[in-house]
Design a protein around this motif. Structure first.
Motif, PDB file in Angstrom:
ATOM      1  N   TYR A 279       0.866  -1.180   0.000  1.00  0.00           N
ATOM      2  CA  TYR A 279       0.000   0.000   0.000  1.00  0.00           C
ATOM      3  C   TYR A 279       0.902   1.229   0.000  1.00  0.00           C
ATOM      4  N   THR A 280       1.492   1.492  -1.164  1.00  0.00           N
ATOM      5  CA  THR A 280       2.475   2.559  -1.298  1.00  0.00           C
ATOM      6  C   THR A 280       1.996   3.567  -2.338  1.00  0.00           C
ATOM      7  N   PRO A 281       2.512   4.797  -2.298  1.00  0.00           N
ATOM      8  CA  PRO A 281       2.077   5.802  -3.279  1.00  0.00           C
ATOM      9  C   PRO A 281       2.301   5.371  -4.720  1.00  0.00           C
ATOM     10  N   GLU A 282       3.432   4.718  -4.982  1.00  0.00           N
ATOM     11  CA  GLU A 282       3.745   4.316  -6.358  1.00  0.00           C
ATOM     12  C   GLU A 282       2.762   3.285  -6.903  1.00  0.00           C
ATOM     13  N   ARG A 283       2.106   2.560  -6.004  1.00  0.00           N
ATOM     14  CA  ARG A 283       1.148   1.539  -6.433  1.00  0.00           C
ATOM     15  C   ARG A 283      -0.304   2.032  -6.345  1.00  0.00           C
ATOM     16  N   ALA A 284      -0.499   3.302  -6.049  1.00  0.00           N
ATOM     17  CA  ALA A 284      -1.847   3.827  -5.839  1.00  0.00           C
ATOM     18  C   ALA A 284      -2.286   4.698  -7.008  1.00  0.00           C
ATOM     19  N   MET A 285      -3.587   4.657  -7.271  1.00  0.00           N
ATOM     20  CA  MET A 285      -4.198   5.545  -8.259  1.00  0.00           C
ATOM     21  C   MET A 285      -5.532   6.021  -7.706  1.00  0.00           C
ATOM     22  N   PHE A 286      -5.696   7.346  -7.668  1.00  0.00           N
ATOM     23  CA  PHE A 286      -6.922   7.963  -7.160  1.00  0.00           C
ATOM     24  C   PHE A 286      -7.726   8.465  -8.352  1.00  0.00           C
ATOM     25  N   VAL A 287      -9.017   8.099  -8.403  1.00  0.00           N
ATOM     26  CA  VAL A 287      -9.892   8.507  -9.496  1.00  0.00           C
ATOM     27  C   VAL A 287     -11.088   9.245  -8.915  1.00  0.00           C
ATOM     28  N   PHE A 288     -11.386  10.418  -9.498  1.00  0.00           N
ATOM     29  CA  PHE A 288     -12.601  11.145  -9.120  1.00  0.00           C
ATOM     30  C   PHE A 288     -13.328  11.547 -10.391  1.00  0.00           C
ATOM     31  N   VAL A 289     -14.615  11.214 -10.447  1.00  0.00           N
ATOM     32  CA  VAL A 289     -15.485  11.667 -11.528  1.00  0.00           C
ATOM     33  C   VAL A 289     -16.736  12.239 -10.877  1.00  0.00           C
ATOM     34  N   GLY A 290     -17.089  13.476 -11.220  1.00  0.00           N
ATOM     35  CA  GLY A 290     -18.280  14.052 -10.610  1.00  0.00           C
ATOM     36  C   GLY A 290     -18.499  15.493 -10.974  1.00  0.00           C
ATOM     37  N   ASP A 291     -19.501  16.055 -10.334  1.00  0.00           N
ATOM     38  CA  ASP A 291     -19.969  17.400 -10.659  1.00  0.00           C
ATOM     39  C   ASP A 291     -19.185  18.450  -9.861  1.00  0.00           C
ATOM     40  N   VAL A 292     -17.856  18.448 -10.064  1.00  0.00           N
ATOM     41  CA  VAL A 292     -16.955  19.376  -9.376  1.00  0.00           C
ATOM     42  C   VAL A 292     -15.878  19.802 -10.373  1.00  0.00           C
ATOM     43  N   GLU A 293     -15.447  21.049 -10.283  1.00  0.00           N
ATOM     44  CA  GLU A 293     -14.373  21.531 -11.139  1.00  0.00           C
ATOM     45  C   GLU A 293     -13.106  20.710 -10.894  1.00  0.00           C
TER      46      GLU A 293
END
Length: 894
Positions: A279-293
């Motif tokens: 659980y390290t930064p290099e192995r992480a991916m954050f995804v956001f899809v939504g009604d926000v700029e």
């Protein structure tokens, strides 16, 4: 065109053919209790890039391009994103970035539904990374994420989410697979407080999980319960099949659910080892899809995750093992609950290719051949003397380890030899002679329509679907592209998809590889492996001839007589629904919307549904699947699939408590054809013998599975028990189902078809007057119907049984460590809306209490649940209940 397919066939292949891809460990288990009534098969026209990529999970070898592919693969491996090593254009609306600590992110603004958002946090770690003494801990870690962190007390994380309107399960969930773990939040709002909470909890997931030893011990029972639930014949079969096909690979021995020994005994230190190294930064991916700029979300990502650091010695990628080619070999799996499945496969080491236009073109070309062969096999399965019920051809890849060409066949136990022989000869016919132009044209039409629909509907894609798509594309090393570019790209090479090109690609997937044969069945066979090989070799010596090219037909049902007259039309102002009654008493309700661009949803109710089913013919409603399989007077079902190729229409009929129903998700272009098809089934059913044959073969196979688990037994018997033995509910005996024929079915169904009141609902991106015009020329042109549904007063009399001092005990034939405890209490019908809502609220509160007490505190079961029914059909009938999957010894105490 989509057609009905028996629920058994659809759900069983998803289960028993799970070798096409392991479902996430926390995904719902396939439904083993589904009855063989009407369901929709997957649309033959793939959506978005799936048409080109086969879910971005396949590879194809190209002997002329391997050197170039190797160079491109090396370039892509060095890239941070798949599109950086590809000539494919990524969706321009997705903003990609990388923090200094190596964490990736992807952000997309989307307003469907407005004011909501979807968050995904993916870690590049799954069961493949586990050591021998950690098997199951990647998935167990996922459980522990919800059990507390440095800044959230044990049990409080779920409560925090619930206070923001997220229900545990539907909106807050996670899954662990062989090679990834993904956490999911679907946010009902995107105000500052909700976003603050979502980002805070995701940051706790990334680096701050506490792994309290006592909390781990409390959760062991929950995970062991999940292991019990998943230990079905389908799981055992797939484990055995994969071990046979890939004996030197790692993934067959690293199922995400793990082993009982590790789940029961692994100490805290082994959890921490896996978590801290992977659980390290290099192995992480954050995804956001939504009604926000996007700028706001990127700023939040940077503020939340920039201080996250990884360990000095992070975990290494696992050794995936290898695949070596073998001579003709057979394997055998026996399980008393197992339907008969034969697999013919060719396995080779995986060819790793970058996701490029050329790769997608070659994969699609090859997959068309598999689709054509599957169509041929489907046609053979419908023959009156067919030795198998269903067969599917496929090309798949497995975890960067193996490429597989395969055909899976479902048959009755006594028919496996003949089934394998017929399919082997069809496979050889395809390899030796290829495919006809008409067959290729049908597949191209389906692909083009699927891509065009996706492009037309792209502007109203939902945020959660987009978030899943972006996450899944990255996990599959593929480029997330816009549906419009997928369509445009397809059109650039559609003319190259000739029979010769498809034939060459298909042969390449099979030629030069020895066959691996696998038989799974519920009958023990002496010297099974030798029997399988002997039967196959005898078939392989039989000559085959080329497939004849079938002539084209036109759809015969476009004229139903003079258009019906509108006798009344009004508008429900507050709902903006136009209501129309035609002279023949057909009623229509229409609402034009822009919620889904280029989508039209149709619902048609007619007759009395379950109320019309005779008491003395239990299970007759299951014959609706055979009715659709019987085709129309002028066209068999197989002919319909060819005639309607490339059109977004559905042939399906089901039964509800108080009506029969037809429904579809079509397009404005195909709306009229959809209504013509539905009207044709009511006016000119074919009642072909092939429909009845397939129904009976399906029942024989499916019925053998109905005592395999506690859930399947409950699905078979309990609906009848809680209605005081009413034979219209539950699943009758196999003998009663097999005794049904079309004569008995038509005697029951004729009145609903010819006279029953019809009410049509149409909602979507289509003009109201257009809908009225189409209905006037189809359903309103039919002979006069009843003006109102018949009351069926006597048929509405059902009652909840008297309470019992001792539990009613039913027995299953599956694993001895599994039991299901269901408790039912009588409640009310829904005639009092406020009262019905109170019952539902009580159910929701009970559900939360079960999770808190039985799952989290006692650790007794993985999925306790509460449920309720307030009938709108049967007066004074309703219930509220609880379901617990337990070990038998725990039933009495709970």
């Amino acid at each position: 065109m989509r057609t009905q397919l028996s629920v058994f066939a659809a759900s069983f292949l998803a289960l028993a053919l799970a070798a096409c891809g392991e479902p996430p460990a926390d995904a719902p288990a396939p439904d083993e209790t589904a009855a063989p009534e009407t369901s929709e098969a997957p649309d033959s026209a793939p959506a978005e890039d799936a048409a080109e990529t086969d879910a971005a999970d396949e590879t194809a070898s190209d002997s002329d391009g391997q050197e170039a592919a190797s160079d491109e693969a090396a370039s892509e491996e060095a890239a941070l994103w798949p599109h950086e090593g590809s000539d494919l254009e990524p969706d321009p609306d997705v903003r990609y970035g990388v923090l200094e600590n190596g964490m990736r992110y992807a952000v997309m603004q989307n307003d469907t539904p407005s004011g909501t958002g979807a968050v995904r946090l993916r870690f590049d770690v799954g069961a493949l990374a586990e050591a021998d003494d950690q098997q199951g801990l990647a998935h167990f870690t996922e459980h522990m994420i919800f059990n507390g962190s440095e800044n959230v007390e044990e049990g409080e994380m779920i409560r925090i989410l619930e206070r923001h309107g997220l229900a545990f399960g539907p909106d807050t969930n996670a899954y662990t697979s062989f090679d990834e773990t993904v956490y999911q939040l679907d946010l009902p709002a995107v105000d500052d407080e909700t976003l603050d909470t979502a980002f805070f909890l995701m940051r706790e997931t990334a680096g701050n999980v506490s792994f309290d030893a006592e909390a781990i011990d409390r959760e062991r029972g929950v995970v062991l319960s999940e292991l019990r639930v998943r230990n079905t014949y389908g799981y055992r079969y797939t484990t055995s099949l994969w071990s046979f096909l890939f004996p030197e690979a790692r993934f067959p021995s690293r199922w995400p659910i793990g082993t009982a020994e590790v789940l029961q005994n692994a100490p805290r230190e082994r959890f921490l080892d896996l978590y801290q190294r992977y659980y390290t930064p290099e192995r992480a991916m954050f995804v956001f899809v939504g009604d926000v700029e996007p700028d706001e979300i990127v700023a939040r990502i940077e503020a939340t995750f920039s201080d996250w650091t990884g360990p000095d010695e992070p975990g290494a990628d696992p050794d995936l093992g290898e695949v070596t080619e073998r001579p003709l070999t057979a394997g055998f799996f026996y399980d008393p609950d197992m339907p008969t499945v034969v697999t013919i496969a060719a396995v080779s080491p995986a060819v790793i290719e970058p996701d490029t236009m050329e790769t997608r073109r070659r994969r699609l070309t090859r997959s068309i051949g598999a689709s054509v062969l599957s169509r041929r096999l489907g046609r053979l399965a419908r023959a009156p003397d067919a030795p198998f019920v269903q067969a599917e051809a496929d090309f798949s890849s497995y975890y960067d380890t193996a490429d597989v060409a395969s055909i899976d066949i479902v048959s009755r136990p006594d028919d496996w030899r003949e089934a394998m022989n017929v399919v082997e000869q069809e496979l050889r016919r395809a390899i030796e002679f290829g495919f006809t132009q008409a067959e290729i044209n049908e597949q191209i039409a389906n692909i083009r329509t699927g891509l065009r629909n996706s492009a037309d509907q792209a502007e109203t894609r939902e945020s959660r679907q987009l978030a899943d798509g972006i996450t899944g594309s990255f996990g599959g090393d593929s480029v997330f592209t816009h549906p419009q570019t997928s369509l445009e790209r397809f059109e650039t090479y559609a003319d190259e998809l000739t029979p010769e090109a498809v034939w060459a690609a298909f042969r390449e997937g099979w030629d030069g590889r020895e066959r691996l044969l696998y038989l799974a069945t519920n009958e023990e066979i002496e010297n099974a492996e030798a029997e399988i090989v002997a039967a196959y070799e005898a078939s392989a010596a039989t000559p085959v001839e080329a497939q004849a090219d079938a002539g084209a037909q036109e759809f015969a049902y476009t004229d139903f007589g003079p258009a019906g007259e509108v006798v009344s039309r009004d508008v429900v102002e507050d709902l903006d629904i136009t209501r129309v009654r035609f002279a023949n008493n057909v009623r229509l309700n229409v609402k034009q919307t822009d919620f889904e661009s280029d989508v039209v949803r149709v619902s048609i109710r007619f007759g009395g549904g379950d109320l019309e089913l005779p008491m003395d013919a239990p299970g007759l409603g299951f014959m609706l699947g055979a009715f659709v399989d019987g085709g129309l007077e002028a066209h068999s079902l197989d002919e319909l699939e060819t005639i309607l190729a490339g059109r977004t229409v559905t042939a399906s009929i089901d039964t509800n408590e108080d009506s029969f129903g037809m429904g579809s998700r079509t397009t404005p272009t195909d709306f009229e054809l959809q209504m013509q098809l539905f009207a044709a089934y009511l006016t000119a059913p074919g009642y072909r013998e092939e429909g009845l044959t397939q129904f009976r073969q399906t029942v024989e196979i499916w019925y053998e599975t109905l005592d395999a688990t506690p859930q399947s037994v409950a699905g078979r018997d309990v609906p009848r028990l809680i209605r005081s033995g009413d034979p219209r509910f539950g699943i009758p005996s196999e003998e009663e189902l097999l005794a049904h024929d079309f004569e008995a079915f038509e005697a029951m169904f004729r009145r609903a078809r010819e006279e029953g009141a019809i009410e049509i609902g149409v909602v979507g991106d289509i003009d109201v007057d257009t809908v009225i015009d189409v209905v006037s020329r189809t359903f309103a042109a039919l002979p006069e119907r009843l003006a109102e549904p018949e009351p069926f007063t006597d048929a509405r009399n059902i009652s909840f049984p008297d309470g019992t001092a001792e539990p009613v005990v039913l027995h299953h034939a599956g694993e001895a460590d599994r039991a299901l405890a269901n408790v039912y209490w009588p409640s009310f019908d829904d005639s009092d809306v406020l009262r019905a809502r109170r019952v539902y609220l009580l159910q929701s509160v009970l559900d939360l209490k079960l999770i808190d007490r039985v799952r989290e505190e006692l650790g007794a079961t993985y999925s306790p649940s509460a449920f309720s029914l307030s009938s709108s059909t049967f007066p004074d009938y309703g219930y509220i209940g609880v379901s617990l999957d337990l070990e038998p010894d725990d039933v009495a105490s709970l």
